[in-house]
Design a protein around this motif. Structure first.
Motif, PDB file in Angstrom:
ATOM      1  N   GLN A  90      73.303  39.483  79.847  1.00 24.61           N
ATOM      2  CA  GLN A  90      74.109  39.725  78.645  1.00 24.61           C
ATOM      3  C   GLN A  90      75.463  40.331  79.003  1.00 24.61           C
ATOM      4  O   GLN A  90      76.492  39.943  78.461  1.00 24.61           O
ATOM      5  CB  GLN A  90      73.361  40.631  77.670  1.00 24.61           C
ATOM      6  N   ASN A  91      75.457  41.281  79.937  1.00 23.59           N
ATOM      7  CA  ASN A  91      76.719  41.902  80.368  1.00 23.59           C
ATOM      8  C   ASN A  91      77.663  40.881  81.000  1.00 23.59           C
ATOM      9  O   ASN A  91      78.872  40.920  80.771  1.00 23.59           O
ATOM     10  CB  ASN A  91      76.456  43.044  81.336  1.00 23.59           C
ATOM     11  N   ILE A  92      77.116  39.979  81.800  1.00 22.22           N
ATOM     12  CA  ILE A  92      77.940  38.938  82.425  1.00 22.22           C
ATOM     13  C   ILE A  92      78.503  38.009  81.353  1.00 22.22           C
ATOM     14  O   ILE A  92      79.689  37.682  81.361  1.00 22.22           O
ATOM     15  CB  ILE A  92      77.136  38.157  83.487  1.00 22.22           C
ATOM     16  N   GLU A  93      77.656  37.598  80.407  1.00 22.97           N
ATOM     17  CA  GLU A  93      78.100  36.702  79.340  1.00 22.97           C
ATOM     18  C   GLU A  93      79.171  37.355  78.464  1.00 22.97           C
ATOM     19  O   GLU A  93      80.094  36.684  78.013  1.00 22.97           O
ATOM     20  CB  GLU A  93      76.911  36.267  78.481  1.00 22.97           C
ATOM     21  N   ASP A  94      79.036  38.657  78.231  1.00 20.36           N
ATOM     22  CA  ASP A  94      79.991  39.379  77.381  1.00 20.36           C
ATOM     23  C   ASP A  94      81.244  39.814  78.133  1.00 20.36           C
ATOM     24  O   ASP A  94      82.160  40.371  77.537  1.00 20.36           O
ATOM     25  CB  ASP A  94      79.329  40.617  76.763  1.00 20.36           C
ATOM     26  N   GLY A  95      81.257  39.607  79.444  1.00 20.64           N
ATOM     27  CA  GLY A  95      82.407  39.992  80.246  1.00 20.64           C
ATOM     28  C   GLY A  95      82.485  41.478  80.540  1.00 20.64           C
ATOM     29  O   GLY A  95      83.511  41.981  80.969  1.00 20.64           O
ATOM     30  N   LEU A  96      81.392  42.191  80.323  1.00 18.23           N
ATOM     31  CA  LEU A  96      81.382  43.633  80.548  1.00 18.23           C
ATOM     32  C   LEU A  96      81.114  44.009  81.999  1.00 18.23           C
ATOM     33  O   LEU A  96      81.360  45.137  82.404  1.00 18.23           O
ATOM     34  CB  LEU A  96      80.327  44.303  79.655  1.00 18.23           C
ATOM     35  N   ALA A  97      80.625  43.070  82.770  1.00 16.72           N
ATOM     36  CA  ALA A  97      80.188  43.381  84.122  1.00 16.72           C
ATOM     37  C   ALA A  97      81.281  43.207  85.168  1.00 16.72           C
ATOM     38  O   ALA A  97      81.039  43.446  86.336  1.00 16.72           O
ATOM     39  CB  ALA A  97      78.997  42.495  84.486  1.00 16.72           C
TER      40      ALA A  97
END
Length: 77
Positions: free
Chosen positions: A27-34
């Protein structure tokens, strides 16, 4: 609690923890948070490692339990 039951519980808990980590990381990768301080490729590499680790623990869990008449019976060591 027998050694087999303890092993089963520990491995099962580890699998569930990895599932949660994989879901969160994905989810973090998809949301660009990572990608704030660490390259995206490194995040994806860690995610792949966690998936491989989960498969290994699932295999270990299968070695601990044995299917018998639709129920799982713990193997005796």
């Amino acid at each position: 609690m027998t050694l087999n039951e303890k092993a089963f519980s520990k491995i099962y808990a580890k699998i569930k923890a990895l599932e949660n980590e994989i879901k969160s990381d994905t989810q973090n990768i998809e949301d660009g948070l990572a990608i704030k301080f660490v390259p995206l490729e490194l995040h994806k590499s860690v995610l792949d490692y966690k998936k491989k680790e989960k498969r290994l623990y699932e295999y270990i869990l299968k070695l601990i339990k044995k299917e018998k008449n639709g129920k799982y019976e713990l193997l005796q060591i």
